[in-house]
Each structure stands twice: as C-alpha cells, then as structure tokens.
Write a protein that holds these residues in place. Structure first.
Motif, PDB file in Angstrom:
ATOM      1  N   VAL A   1       0.838 -12.696  12.375  1.00  0.00           N
ATOM      2  CA  VAL A   1       1.180 -11.272  12.304  1.00  0.00           C
ATOM      3  C   VAL A   1       0.500 -10.710  11.061  1.00  0.00           C
ATOM      4  N   MET A   2      -0.445  -9.787  11.271  1.00  0.00           N
ATOM      5  CA  MET A   2      -1.247  -9.268  10.167  1.00  0.00           C
ATOM      6  C   MET A   2      -1.410  -7.768  10.336  1.00  0.00           C
ATOM      7  N   ASP A   3      -1.119  -7.022   9.307  1.00  0.00           N
ATOM      8  CA  ASP A   3      -1.258  -5.575   9.425  1.00  0.00           C
ATOM      9  C   ASP A   3      -2.702  -5.194   9.721  1.00  0.00           C
ATOM     10  N   GLY A   4      -2.866  -4.183  10.576  1.00  0.00           N
ATOM     11  CA  GLY A   4      -4.207  -3.774  10.977  1.00  0.00           C
ATOM     12  C   GLY A   4      -5.075  -3.321   9.820  1.00  0.00           C
TER      13      GLY A   4
ATOM     14  N   ILE B   1       2.265   0.067   4.025  1.00  0.00           N
ATOM     15  CA  ILE B   1       2.251   0.014   5.486  1.00  0.00           C
ATOM     16  C   ILE B   1       3.632   0.357   6.056  1.00  0.00           C
ATOM     17  N   LYS B   2       3.621   1.028   7.197  1.00  0.00           N
ATOM     18  CA  LYS B   2       4.844   1.231   7.957  1.00  0.00           C
ATOM     19  C   LYS B   2       5.107  -0.038   8.766  1.00  0.00           C
ATOM     20  N   ARG B   3       6.366  -0.409   8.873  1.00  0.00           N
ATOM     21  CA  ARG B   3       6.713  -1.681   9.506  1.00  0.00           C
ATOM     22  C   ARG B   3       7.531  -1.471  10.773  1.00  0.00           C
ATOM     23  N   LEU B   4       7.251  -2.292  11.771  1.00  0.00           N
ATOM     24  CA  LEU B   4       8.010  -2.290  13.010  1.00  0.00           C
ATOM     25  C   LEU B   4       9.224  -3.205  12.859  1.00  0.00           C
ATOM     26  N   PRO B   5      10.416  -2.740  13.185  1.00  0.00           N
ATOM     27  CA  PRO B   5      11.609  -3.578  13.015  1.00  0.00           C
ATOM     28  C   PRO B   5      11.607  -4.822  13.893  1.00  0.00           C
ATOM     29  N   ALA B   6      10.864  -4.807  14.994  1.00  0.00           N
ATOM     30  CA  ALA B   6      10.859  -5.955  15.900  1.00  0.00           C
ATOM     31  C   ALA B   6       9.906  -7.062  15.462  1.00  0.00           C
ATOM     32  N   LEU B   7       9.176  -6.856  14.359  1.00  0.00           N
ATOM     33  CA  LEU B   7       8.186  -7.836  13.911  1.00  0.00           C
ATOM     34  C   LEU B   7       8.620  -8.507  12.617  1.00  0.00           C
ATOM     35  N   ASP B   8       8.391  -9.807  12.544  1.00  0.00           N
ATOM     36  CA  ASP B   8       8.556 -10.558  11.300  1.00  0.00           C
ATOM     37  C   ASP B   8       7.173 -10.696  10.678  1.00  0.00           C
ATOM     38  N   TYR B   9       6.911  -9.903   9.638  1.00  0.00           N
ATOM     39  CA  TYR B   9       5.587  -9.871   9.042  1.00  0.00           C
ATOM     40  C   TYR B   9       5.271 -11.126   8.230  1.00  0.00           C
ATOM     41  N   ARG B  10       6.244 -12.004   8.080  1.00  0.00           N
ATOM     42  CA  ARG B  10       5.998 -13.247   7.348  1.00  0.00           C
ATOM     43  C   ARG B  10       5.389 -14.323   8.243  1.00  0.00           C
TER      44      ARG B  10
ATOM     45  N   LEU C   1      -1.615  -7.486  15.582  1.00  0.00           N
ATOM     46  CA  LEU C   1      -2.063  -6.593  14.514  1.00  0.00           C
ATOM     47  C   LEU C   1      -1.323  -5.260  14.646  1.00  0.00           C
ATOM     48  N   PRO C   2      -0.187  -5.090  13.976  1.00  0.00           N
ATOM     49  CA  PRO C   2       0.472  -3.774  13.990  1.00  0.00           C
ATOM     50  C   PRO C   2      -0.340  -2.775  13.185  1.00  0.00           C
ATOM     51  N   SER C   3      -0.542  -1.609  13.750  1.00  0.00           N
ATOM     52  CA  SER C   3      -1.342  -0.570  13.090  1.00  0.00           C
ATOM     53  C   SER C   3      -0.720   0.777  13.419  1.00  0.00           C
ATOM     54  N   ILE C   4       0.422   1.054  12.793  1.00  0.00           N
ATOM     55  CA  ILE C   4       1.194   2.249  13.131  1.00  0.00           C
ATOM     56  C   ILE C   4       1.213   3.266  12.001  1.00  0.00           C
TER      57      ILE C   4
END
Length: 236
Positions: A84-87, A71-80, A209-212
């Motif tokens: 916050v769950m990837d799309g 997955i590509k990650r957004l720097p403004a998000l803490d995926y932990r 849900l980040p989906s980039i």
C-alpha cells in the motif's frame, strides 16, 4: 526562495510525469527566474515555527507557497501494509527515475488528475492497472482527455464504486468494493455517497496506490499564522 527538495520545481517536478511536462521546459523556466535575479536555496525545509519566525524577522515579506503535502487517507486502508503506497510517493519515485517494484497487478484509487498520472506511470512501467473511482466517469475531476488517454493505454476503469475493505493474503490483496451513487453537494468538495445494494464485487492487486488528494501541512508554522481548517486565513 527556500526549497525543501534538492531541486526546485515542486509539484511540477515531483508530481507531474515528464511525458506531460518535459523537464527541459521546466528547467528552462526556472533558469529564466534565476537569470532575473531570483535566489533559490535548495535543501532548506521549513522545520518549525521558530525557523519561520526567524524568516519573518530577516525579510520584509514572506510568501507561503508550500502547496499540499499531507496525504488524505482512506479509512478502509492500512497504510502500514507493504504493497500500500500513496500515489504521490509513487509519482515522486518514478519521476526521480527510481520507480518501485509494484508486482504485476496494480489498483489505483481515485478519480483526479494525480490518480491518472499514477495509473499511467504504472502502466508505462509494465504493470496491469485498474483505476477505482468513486465518481462516475462523467463526474471524475480528471480532465476527460486524461481519462481517454489512460484507457487508450490499456488501463481499466471501474467508476462509480468505492473500496469497503482490504484483505491481505499470500497472493497479494483482495479489495472488497461496491458500486455507489455519487451526488455532488452545492459546496465544492462535498458530496454524498449511497452504496447500491447487491452491487458488491472484488478486485485483486499486488499493489494498491491510493491517490485521493492532499491537504496543506501547516504544522511547521505553529500558531504563527491564522488558519481556517487546512487553509491560511487571509482575512485574519
């Protein structure tokens, strides 16, 4: 065919909702391949470079078709953070018949087809959904009819805007955002983003849900294959 999952189909099974691609159609197409003599070995992921080397030794040709799984990650998000769950992970769970609980309000970040699928799946699961897209509506990479259908289903669209920061609190998340000017570059996939001064706003969400998008994961091959960035180098 060596398949990492328990069932064949890849993105068509795990990433595309059944209302867009009926599973009876997908299963019938796979059955046609099997009837032609194709052997499909499920639950056999490519674990490391040594396993790939053994495949090359025991086969005359090896066609690499693992797609894009990192997955590509957004720097403004803490995926932990919980919530916050990837799309792509949400779509895989939903398509497997076990959609996770997201809370009443969901924000999907992204403007492509996968973002629309995640948003529509969450909406059909009973959540209020807002899509935050970097591009303007006319520039979004999703097909226009996908966007139209998402809006018809009651999904809110905030286009031409980006996430600047995410703050967790007792009520969920506050997303601090700003409107932007999105300018595509001459090279596909490259663009320039210019924040518009004084256009900041906030969104509330129980789940983000980040989906980039996703990139190929070439780590299991080690140095066995030449590569150019995240892609195999066919000219090497």
């Amino acid at each position: 065919v060596y398949e990492a999952s328990a069932e064949p189909g890849g993105l068509m099974r795990h990433g595309i909702p059944s209302y867009r691609l009926g599973r009876e159609v997908l299963d019938a197409e796979i059955a046609r391949l099997i009837a032609l003599g194709v052997q499909i070995r499920c639950n056999e992921p490519l674990a490391d470079a040594a396993q790939f080397a053994r495949l090359r030794e025991t086969h005359d040709a090896v066609f690499v078709a693992t797609g894009a799984a990192r997955i590509k990650r957004l720097p403004a998000l803490d995926y932990r953070l919980p919530g916050v769950m990837d799309g792509a992970a949400y779509l895989a769970a939903s398509n497997a018949g076990a959609p996770p609980s997201l809370g009443p309000n969901v924000v999907v970040i992204g403007g492509g087809s996968a973002a629309m699928d995640a948003a529509r799946s969450a909406r059909r699961a009973g959540h209020a959904v807002t899509v935050l897209a970097l591009e303007s509506r006319a520039q979004m990479p999703a097909q226009p009819d996908e966007v139209d259908e998402a809006l018809e289903e009651g999904i809110a669209l905030v286009d031409g805007a980006m996430l600047e920061a995410l703050q967790a609190d007792a009520q969920g998340f506050e997303l601090r955002c700003t409107h932007v000017r999105f300018t595509p570059a001459a090279t596909r996939g490259e663009f320039r983003v210019e924040p518009i001064e004084g256009s900041g706003f906030t969104l509330r969400a129980d789940t983000v849900l980040p989906s980039i998008g996703q990139d190929p994961d070439l780590a299991p091959y080690g140095d066995a294959l030449p590569r150019c960035g995240a892609l195999l180098d066919a000219d090497a």
